[in-house]
Design a protein around this motif. Structure first.
Motif, PDB file in Angstrom:
ATOM      1  N   GLY A  75      96.374 103.518  27.368  1.00 57.01           N
ATOM      2  CA  GLY A  75      97.223 103.427  27.460  1.00 57.01           C
ATOM      3  C   GLY A  75      98.263 102.327  26.722  1.00 57.01           C
TER       4      GLY A  75
ATOM      5  N   GLN B 161     101.132  98.042  25.899  1.00 59.65           N
ATOM      6  CA  GLN B 161     100.093  98.631  26.633  1.00 59.65           C
ATOM      7  C   GLN B 161     100.650  98.297  28.088  1.00 59.65           C
ATOM      8  N   GLU B 162     100.543 100.089  29.206  1.00 56.83           N
ATOM      9  CA  GLU B 162     100.877  99.894  30.326  1.00 56.83           C
ATOM     10  C   GLU B 162      99.490 100.350  30.843  1.00 56.83           C
TER      11      GLU B 162
ATOM     12  N   HIS C 160     102.072  95.273  32.114  1.00 54.93           N
ATOM     13  CA  HIS C 160     102.773  95.932  31.116  1.00 54.93           C
ATOM     14  C   HIS C 160     103.093  94.813  30.129  1.00 54.93           C
TER      15      HIS C 160
END
Length: 340
Positions: free
Chosen positions: A122, A170-171, A176
């Protein structure tokens, strides 16, 4: 205003694509004094230009890409700028039209190159470098006024903005986060003479080499453009405790800027500042939620910009010509959001 444009992407290989585009604009600006009392306002201006652009994207590996772009864009002078472009007939901004001499359109040439990518975790990131040169840039030159709002617009030569931009985010399952940073070196590329009647150098150093006439200063090539911070950073994160409840925060950093009216960079910059913002949200369902937000949570005192004016026209006992735009103090909001 009439425009014609095209864009086409060519697949050079399985990993490389070339994009070609162009735009032709023709703009006509006609000003007419219907009262008959100010014929100097009458004017008929036409601007025409074709602006091309080309971009290349190349895939590197499974998750990285290289990109590069070169192109042009155009900004025509606005009616306000055209109707306030004479030093002999300065106007009061924003609504006084007094004369209509011609101005050249601003042509911006931009080149950018960078890398970007993402992966299965992610994580998304990009880094790029850019350079934009504005030919015949337009600057408002003050001739007076408490807020330096009496003056005229003028083409002052080329300006340049060179810098880098970095973005990473980034997830994750519950988190997040992101970091955005930019560095901008914004400069005047051509030396020019500017009106700066409120600059303290006239009283503090009458023999300063920057003084080239009554109320006039020489802006050297390479001087920093006021009002544009060199460093800008945004850092933030949001954490979801459940599918319905989340909290978050972000930090904003800006470096100091020179004041408008100090294009010569003879005075210091405003102070850099850092601001913390907080937020939270609870979602009852897909249509209804409540939120809370606190901006400038630490109640930081800061200035977002500065300009030189005439202080004695506002406060007779004041002598310092530097005016600052104060940043907003701590503020809190509680609200409801509904989606229909």
């Amino acid at each position: 205003i009439a425009s014609v444009y095209f864009s086409n992407t060519l697949d050079l290989t399985e990993r490389a694509a070339l994009t070609l585009s162009g735009r032709f604009d023709t703009t006509r600006i006609r000003l007419e004094d219907r009262t008959g009392e100010s014929p100097e306002l009458n004017g008929n201006h036409r601007f025409e230009r074709f602006n091309p652009a080309v971009g290349l994207t190349v895939g590197i590996g499974e998750s990285m890409r290289l990109f590069a772009n070169v192109g042009e864009s155009t900004r025509t002078p606005t009616p306000v700028e055209l109707a306030c472009a004479s030093e002999d007939a300065p106007c009061n901004l924003p609504n006084a039209f007094l004369a209509d001499p011609p101005l050249d359109e601003v042509v911006a040439r931009t080149a950018e190159i960078g890398l970007g990518g993402d992966d299965r975790s992610g994580l998304n990131w990009s880094i790029s470098a850019f350079r934009t040169t504005n030919r015949d840039d337009i600057l408002f030159q003050t001739t007076g006024g408490a807020q330096a709002n009496v003056g005229f617009f003028d083409n002052v030569g080329d300006t340049r903005r060179t810098g880098i931009e970095l973005s990473i985010s980034q997830e994750l399952s519950q988190l997040h986060w992101f970091v955005d940073y930019s560095y901008v070196d914004a400069t005047f590329e051509d030396a020019f003479t500017t009106n700066s009647p409120n600059h303290p150098v006239f009283e503090q150093d009458e023999d300063a080499p920057a003084i080239v006439g009554e109320d006039k200063l020489l802006v050297p090539s390479g001087a920093t453009i006021p009002g544009i911070p060199q460093h800008q950073t945004n850092i933030g994160a949001d954490f979801s405790f459940t599918e319905r409840f989340s909290v978050g925060a972000d930090v904003v950093y800006r470096s100091g800027v020179y004041s408008r009216g100090d294009e010569e960079n003879l005075l210091g910059k405003t102070d850099a500042y850092t601001v913390l913002n907080l937020r939270s949200e609870f979602r009852f369902n897909d249509y209804l939620s409540v939120f809370a937000r606190v901006e400038n949570a630490l109640d930081e005192e800061y200035e977002t910009f500065g300009l030189l004016g005439e202080p004695d026209e506002v406060f007779p006992e004041f002598e310092d010509p530097r005016f600052y735009g104060a940043g907003p103090p701590r503020g809190a909001w509680l609200g409801v959001k509904m989606k229909f």
